[in-house]
Design an enzyme around this catalytic site. Structure first.
Site, PDB file in Angstrom:
ATOM      1  N   THR A 193      38.227  -3.499 -48.129  1.00 33.67           N
ATOM      2  CA  THR A 193      39.332  -4.408 -48.429  1.00 33.67           C
ATOM      3  C   THR A 193      40.647  -3.698 -48.114  1.00 33.67           C
ATOM      4  O   THR A 193      40.949  -2.650 -48.689  1.00 33.67           O
ATOM      5  CB  THR A 193      39.291  -4.848 -49.909  1.00 33.67           C
ATOM      6  N   GLU A 210      30.152  -8.238 -58.435  1.00 36.02           N
ATOM      7  CA  GLU A 210      31.219  -8.354 -59.431  1.00 36.02           C
ATOM      8  C   GLU A 210      30.671  -8.331 -60.858  1.00 36.02           C
ATOM      9  O   GLU A 210      31.206  -7.624 -61.718  1.00 36.02           O
ATOM     10  CB  GLU A 210      32.004  -9.641 -59.194  1.00 36.02           C
ATOM     11  N   SER A 232      36.767  -9.233 -58.053  1.00 36.84           N
ATOM     12  CA  SER A 232      36.672  -7.809 -58.399  1.00 36.84           C
ATOM     13  C   SER A 232      37.920  -7.384 -59.166  1.00 36.84           C
ATOM     14  O   SER A 232      37.864  -6.512 -60.033  1.00 36.84           O
ATOM     15  CB  SER A 232      36.513  -6.949 -57.150  1.00 36.84           C
ATOM     16  N   SER A 261      35.633  -2.502 -54.859  1.00 35.26           N
ATOM     17  CA  SER A 261      35.501  -3.302 -53.640  1.00 35.26           C
ATOM     18  C   SER A 261      34.053  -3.265 -53.180  1.00 35.26           C
ATOM     19  O   SER A 261      33.539  -2.194 -52.852  1.00 35.26           O
ATOM     20  CB  SER A 261      36.408  -2.750 -52.540  1.00 35.26           C
ATOM     21  N   GLY A 262      33.414  -4.420 -53.165  1.00 29.59           N
ATOM     22  CA  GLY A 262      32.025  -4.484 -52.723  1.00 29.59           C
ATOM     23  C   GLY A 262      31.849  -3.916 -51.329  1.00 29.59           C
ATOM     24  O   GLY A 262      30.996  -3.062 -51.086  1.00 29.59           O
TER      25      GLY A 262
END
Length: 196
Positions: free
Chosen positions: A92, A163, A48, A87-88
């Site tokens: 994070t 991503e 990412s 951030s998926g």
């Protein structure tokens, strides 16, 4: 070879679907915030982070003052700046921590995440939903059931779909910014590095 083709199609399907769920209002807010910020900071971890750096490069090419969080030349962030966090999972730790600091300093927070209700999503002034399998999905209690039912999300390793969809979305955002700012490809070429 068949597995590879199936994986590529799964990734492409995820990118195509983004067009259906992206919110025009959120995208307008994103664009307005970028245009009206003195400095734009971008932050992502791992792959990412690579998408964030690619976006930062394009912002620089169109003349926007941009920094990548964590690089030695990044200055302090202020209330007339914004941070774009990718951030998926939206959880994070390093990204959430940076966003909290940016918020405390009065800057705007923009994010891309698969989980708008995550910590990152809740901290954001504008959060763009980008669907895609993330590391969080591996811990999902329904993961085994999806596999048995033939929903092989594992064809796209970990955060790949998130991503790549983020990267394509951000490149699309650059096109929109170029139009709004009256920039052409010649403007980008003028700011492209000549030292390589």
């Amino acid at each position: 070879m068949e597995q590879m083709k199936t994986s590529i199609n799964a990734i492409l399907d995820n990118i195509r679907m983004a067009e259906d769920y992206l919110s025009e209002k959120d995208i307008d807010n994103f664009l307005d915030t970028i245009i009206n910020s003195k400095n734009v900071f971008v932050y992502g971890a791992g792959r990412s982070g690579l998408a964030a750096k690619a976006f930062a490069m394009r912002l620089m090419h169109i003349g926007i003052s941009v920094y990548v969080v964590g690089e030695t030349i990044s200055p302090a962030i202020y209330d007339d700046d914004c941070i774009i966090a990718i951030s998926g999972s939206g959880e994070t730790r390093a990204i959430v921590s940076a966003v909290k600091i940016a918020k405390e300093r009065g800057s705007k927070v923009l994010s891309l995440t698969s989980y708008p209700e995550s910590t990152l999503g809740k901290l954001s002034d504008t959060s763009i939903l980008v669907k895609g399998r993330t590391k969080v999905d591996e811990d999902d209690e329904n993961y085994l059931k999806r596999q048995i039912d033939g929903n092989y999300t594992s064809l796209t390793p970990l955060g790949t779909a998130f991503e790549l969809t983020s990267l394509v979305f951000l490149d699309g955002l650059v096109s929109e910014l170029m139009q709004r700012l009256g920039k052409t490809e010649n403007d980008l070429k003028e700011r492209h590095t000549v030292l390589e």
